[in-house]
Design an enzyme around this catalytic site. Sequence first.
Site: not given
Ligand code: GLU
Length: 590
Positions: A107, A403, A490
């Site tokens: 992360r 993602t 998502g």
């Molecule tokens: N930033 C989101 C997360 O880490 C994911 C974004 C996405 O799936 O588009 O939960």
Amino acid sequence: MPRSRVVGVLVSAVLVGSVLPASVARAAEVPRVPEAVGRGGAVASIDPDASQIGVDVLRRGGNAVDAAVAVAAALGVTDPFSAGIGGGGFFVYYDARTHRVSTLDGRETAPASADEALFLENGKAIPFADAVTSGLSVGVPGTPRTWQRALSTWGTWSFDQVLRPAEDLARRGFVVDPTFRRQVDNNAARFADFTSTRDLYLPAPAVGSTFRNPDLADTYRELRRGGVSALYRGTLGRELVDTVRTPPVVPGTARVVRPGDLTTADLAAYDVVRREPTRTRWQGYDVYGVPAPSSGGTTVGEALNILEAGVPDGDEASGPFLHRYLEASRLAYADRNRWVGDPAFVDVPTKELVSQRFADSRACLISPTRALPGAVAPGDPRAPRPCADSGVAAQTPYEGRDTTHLTVADKWGNVVAYTLTLEQEGGSGIVVPGRGYLLNNELTDFSFTPATPGVPDPNLPAAGKRPRSSISPTIVLRDGSPVLALGSPGGASIITSVLQVLLNRLDRGLSLVDSVGAPRASQRNGATTQAEESFLATPEAKWLEGLGHRFTSTAEIGAVTAVEPAGGGRWRAVAEPTRRSGGAARVVRP
Ligand code: GLU
């Protein structure tokens, strides 16, 4: 002069006119296939070129980790608005020799200067859209370090070897599909405001044309030769920091682009963290996921446990089943929002969140005849009391939707589930000049202000902190052997997509491809449940409305990929049949 890009339009077999210099080779379109079964290992991703690269690595003797990193690097080329070296992610690995599941937390982190006021001006949160397209939202990328750590821990190929196919792909080019085109169109206004992004992606390339990214190819080559220290301690890192601190804004644009305060010291301080996976016992399976700072493992696990609490067997009718699925998800999100953040900063009750005792105390809030009214309050996992809650509901904040997830299995039985992201589609919208990759806007996954006034929020920004994620790469074992591995993009709906596919496959007994293709609905502790049109068209949706569920419609939820053993040493790979233009499942020997 832009160094990208579109070199021609492919119009099936017939070429209209001569739009190409004769010397430029066209990329051939690689077919998309939602399901593949066979031996030698399997790969499922959203992109055909990336999946093909994965099976090529497997065929040439690489293991699942080698292939997963090669696929991820390829997705950085073909799915660059979701993934790439400018972002982060979570990697889950099942080792066939030890039967153990391990995770890597790649992360992004906030800069050392960050504090709770990161997104505040004069005490008030800045507009979300401003934060998205800014240097302020860029966290230290974790993806290059994740690749390197995965390879050095479990892989058999060198960094140099695994990056090469993606480098070649970036140089040679690939065929633009409707999703790629749509993603550029969606972002055209902000891409136009940065010289580097404009030069790479605008005008939007035509569907069917070949898109090349020689800058990214050169960046991969530098990483291959110099290793990840080129980014965390070298030239690539200095350029990244300069870009965040002085975004390459087109002169005269009206957009206010706030710079970020990332430093080379922040890059040098970055590390991925190997964490114990979350483990949930459910219906005789062991469901392994990623722990905090992702909320994926605990929220999927808690919802499964709630569903298991005192419930009928698998032949429950689909209306009541879906009702309990939505309610279990609602309750699990209430607890997620209250308790999950970066464990280096907040004391996350990970084990308690996935305990059956806690789930039982939450399950008793579900009525078989009536939907819970909107957002519900969290329980206390450390002191579960049946049907008790704290009285104040914590809302689920917005998260991006774009993602990418890949799933790989090899002939030795090792499995990888890996989700990587830039957060929003197109991340911050800022390409590092001359380097061909977009920077993340992951720090917008922090709460800008406490999500619910008066309720402690574990997800406020702090120095070096990792924003909470919903990423949920999941590997399910039975008696120590894999039965299913999956994940999805998502944003906050990742969790419900994974949950729904798990349930479809392992509880309802649908085939894997039907489990993935089935209509989706996502309840995240809100007054309404997001649902796809195809879900709303079902008789069950009407029935659920009768219980008080309210739906809002959305075009698509998630884009799942998965693998499962298919017997006799074979694997089945499955990717979305239609969402996001459809994914690509491959096996080494069909
Ligand atoms: N930033 C989101 C997360 O880490 C994911 C974004 C996405 O799936 O588009 O939960």
